[in-house]
Design a protein around this motif. Structure first.
Motif, PDB file in Angstrom:
ATOM      1  N   LEU A   1       0.777  -1.235   0.000  1.00 15.25           N
ATOM      2  CA  LEU A   1       0.000   0.000   0.000  1.00 15.25           C
ATOM      3  C   LEU A   1       0.809   1.285   0.000  1.00 15.25           C
ATOM      4  O   LEU A   1       0.298   2.334  -0.356  1.00 15.25           O
ATOM      5  N   LEU A   2       2.049   1.240   0.409  1.00 17.11           N
ATOM      6  CA  LEU A   2       2.812   2.474   0.493  1.00 17.11           C
ATOM      7  C   LEU A   2       3.888   2.601  -0.570  1.00 17.11           C
ATOM      8  O   LEU A   2       4.444   3.679  -0.755  1.00 17.11           O
ATOM      9  N   SER A   3       4.190   1.529  -1.278  1.00 16.19           N
ATOM     10  CA  SER A   3       5.304   1.579  -2.223  1.00 16.19           C
ATOM     11  C   SER A   3       5.062   2.569  -3.347  1.00 16.19           C
ATOM     12  O   SER A   3       5.990   3.148  -3.895  1.00 16.19           O
ATOM     13  N   HIS A   4       3.789   2.795  -3.692  1.00 13.24           N
ATOM     14  CA  HIS A   4       3.487   3.698  -4.797  1.00 13.24           C
ATOM     15  C   HIS A   4       3.436   5.159  -4.359  1.00 13.24           C
ATOM     16  O   HIS A   4       3.313   6.057  -5.183  1.00 13.24           O
ATOM     17  N   MET A   5       3.525   5.412  -3.057  1.00 10.75           N
ATOM     18  CA  MET A   5       3.339   6.774  -2.567  1.00 10.75           C
ATOM     19  C   MET A   5       4.655   7.546  -2.461  1.00 10.75           C
ATOM     20  O   MET A   5       4.762   8.528  -1.749  1.00 10.75           O
ATOM     21  N   GLN A   6       5.660   7.093  -3.209  1.00  9.37           N
ATOM     22  CA  GLN A   6       6.935   7.788  -3.201  1.00  9.37           C
ATOM     23  C   GLN A   6       6.931   8.987  -4.149  1.00  9.37           C
ATOM     24  O   GLN A   6       7.879   9.740  -4.206  1.00  9.37           O
TER      25      GLN A   6
ATOM     26  N   GLU B   1     -11.914   3.474  -2.318  1.00 12.07           N
ATOM     27  CA  GLU B   1     -11.712   4.928  -2.388  1.00 12.07           C
ATOM     28  C   GLU B   1     -11.689   5.558  -0.987  1.00 12.07           C
ATOM     29  O   GLU B   1     -10.953   6.507  -0.744  1.00 12.07           O
ATOM     30  N   ALA B   2     -12.454   5.002  -0.058  1.00 13.15           N
ATOM     31  CA  ALA B   2     -12.437   5.506   1.318  1.00 13.15           C
ATOM     32  C   ALA B   2     -11.093   5.206   1.970  1.00 13.15           C
ATOM     33  O   ALA B   2     -10.536   6.037   2.698  1.00 13.15           O
ATOM     34  N   PHE B   3     -10.568   4.034   1.699  1.00 12.03           N
ATOM     35  CA  PHE B   3      -9.274   3.634   2.253  1.00 12.03           C
ATOM     36  C   PHE B   3      -8.174   4.572   1.762  1.00 12.03           C
ATOM     37  O   PHE B   3      -7.335   5.029   2.535  1.00 12.03           O
ATOM     38  N   ASP B   4      -8.192   4.869   0.462  1.00 19.70           N
ATOM     39  CA  ASP B   4      -7.182   5.781  -0.089  1.00 19.70           C
ATOM     40  C   ASP B   4      -7.303   7.166   0.520  1.00 19.70           C
ATOM     41  O   ASP B   4      -6.306   7.823   0.812  1.00 19.70           O
ATOM     42  N   HIS B   5      -8.542   7.619   0.741  1.00 20.06           N
ATOM     43  CA  HIS B   5      -8.765   8.937   1.346  1.00 20.06           C
ATOM     44  C   HIS B   5      -8.196   8.977   2.765  1.00 20.06           C
ATOM     45  O   HIS B   5      -7.569   9.969   3.158  1.00 20.06           O
ATOM     46  N   LEU B   6      -8.390   7.912   3.520  1.00 22.67           N
ATOM     47  CA  LEU B   6      -7.890   7.873   4.895  1.00 22.67           C
ATOM     48  C   LEU B   6      -6.369   7.929   4.943  1.00 22.67           C
ATOM     49  O   LEU B   6      -5.786   8.570   5.821  1.00 22.67           O
ATOM     50  N   ILE B   7      -5.716   7.273   3.990  1.00 19.97           N
ATOM     51  CA  ILE B   7      -4.256   7.267   3.958  1.00 19.97           C
ATOM     52  C   ILE B   7      -3.702   8.580   3.422  1.00 19.97           C
ATOM     53  O   ILE B   7      -2.789   9.175   3.988  1.00 19.97           O
TER      54      ILE B   7
ATOM     55  N   GLU C   1      -4.066   1.572  10.484  1.00 20.28           N
ATOM     56  CA  GLU C   1      -5.016   2.473  11.141  1.00 20.28           C
ATOM     57  C   GLU C   1      -6.239   2.693  10.256  1.00 20.28           C
ATOM     58  O   GLU C   1      -7.383   2.699  10.736  1.00 20.28           O
ATOM     59  N   ALA C   2      -5.986   2.875   8.950  1.00 18.29           N
ATOM     60  CA  ALA C   2      -7.094   3.056   8.007  1.00 18.29           C
ATOM     61  C   ALA C   2      -7.952   1.797   7.941  1.00 18.29           C
ATOM     62  O   ALA C   2      -9.183   1.870   7.850  1.00 18.29           O
TER      63      ALA C   2
END
Length: 366
Positions: free
Chosen positions: A125-130, A251-257, A266-267
């Motif tokens: 879930l976080l690898s793309h958020m670089q 989409e809610a999960f992405d918004h929370l992150i 946590e999300a």
């Protein structure tokens, strides 16, 4: 390699993976040493996390489900579609299909499907958020990846996954044509206007002959709640199609992150807490097993007081990863030869109590 929050970066950290801007140009290459100037620039560009080299995890490899280049290519094609719609280049008599944009996007999406199907790993879930894309494009691409991961674990056919993925990509397209194009913050003062975007999106997408009608219904129903309290029609339970049920969670999960700055675990707790109310509990349960909520490389603290880094996970129980301990219960950092591993799937009395992308940096020789 280790996953580090940009807010916890310090001078001297060495990048383990390159960083890109929204035009897929390299900002910093692998091996670059972070300086305060670089860190400030990355924050300004909304880079959320970076992978850095560490003696603790020098043998740990992070596998991305979708390559960086393909993510950018998808966002670029989506940008082209959205821009044409926003700027009015697609008229009532000329759909995005007729100007050839859907064909191009479909070709890119086929590549995504191929990469996800060939991946043996859970979605990281976080690898793309670089790197950071335009907010709406980033949200659309992320939602699509999460939705595909859920659908894949639910056993959907490739043809169904294709519809689901495109439905997720276009779920918020109605925001482009809403008269005031409200942001979420503005929605608090004008909720009725903001709530029109599912209907607007449905009307836009149902006119596209190259799209399955279900793609339009994904936009129409993604804000319907399982208990009937959603909008625009107040549908509930089985009245809501499975695909928008999946997309609403994604989409809610992405918004929370992304917007609430919650870490994946946590999300996930928030999503699970909304089961039977907003979300179908069966879909939520699938989602829990479809994603790695503790990404490989992330730092965790255990109820024993020990600190470690996630180095692997069990596909059936991703909530119980393998952890390499590098700090004892007193907070003392261990020597490399003292590191040891705990499999939380076996040590059931040990729990993760804190998760953060923090690293103990190693001094770099000048």
């Amino acid at each position: 390699m280790r996953l580090v929050s940009i807010h916890n970066c310090e001078e001297g950290l060495i990048l383990a993976k390159p960083l890109f801007d929204q035009n897929s140009r390299i900002l910093l290459n692998e091996g670059s040493v972070l300086t305060l100037s670089f860190i400030h620039r990355l924050k300004a560009k909304n880079i959320h996390y970076v992978y850095v080299k560490s003696e603790i995890t020098n043998d740990v490899e992070v596998n991305d489900n979708i390559s960086t280049n393909l993510r950018f290519e998808t966002a670029s094609k989506l940008n082209e579609v959205f821009s044409n719609l926003k700027e009015g280049k697609v008229s009532k008599n000329k759909t995005i299909g007729r100007v050839g944009l859907i064909k191009d996007l479909n070709n890119v999406f086929e590549k995504i499907m191929k990469e996800m199907n060939s991946s043996k790993h859970l979605l990281n879930l976080l690898s793309h958020m670089q790197f950071s894309l335009d907010e709406l494009f980033e949200h659309s691409v992320n939602t699509s990846l999460y939705a595909l991961s859920i659908g894949k674990h639910m056993g959907l056919k490739d043809s169904e996954l294709h519809i689901l993925g495109l439905g997720a990509l276009f779920h918020d397209i109605g925001k482009l044509k809403s008269k005031d194009n409200l942001k979420k913050e503005e929605a608090e003062n004008n909720k009725d206007s903001w709530k029109r975007h599912p209907e607007v999106g449905f009307e836009m997408l149902r006119k596209e002959s190259e799209f399955h009608l279900l793609i339009a219904h994904c936009a129409y129903q993604h804000h319907e709640n399982f208990d009937g309290t959603g909008f625009p029609r107040g549908l509930k339970g089985t009245e809501i199609h499975l695909f928008p049920k999946i997309i609403s969670i994604a989409e809610a999960f992405d918004h929370l992150i992304t917007h609430k700055s919650l870490l994946p675990h946590e999300a996930m707790e928030v999503i699970v807490g909304r089961s039977f109310i907003r979300y179908d509990s069966k879909v939520v349960e699938t989602f829990k097993n479809a994603v790695a909520i503790y990404p490989i490389g992330v730092t965790v603290e255990l109820n024993t007081g020990e600190t470690g880094v996630v180095i692997g996970y069990n596909k059936k129980y991703p909530q119980r990863p393998k952890v390499r301990i590098f700090k004892d219960s007193s907070g003392k950092k261990l020597q490399v030869h003292e590191f040891f591993e705990i499999d939380l799937l076996i040590a059931l009395n040990i729990m993760i109590v804190k998760c953060d992308a923090i690293i103990e940096r190693k001094k770099v020789n000048s």
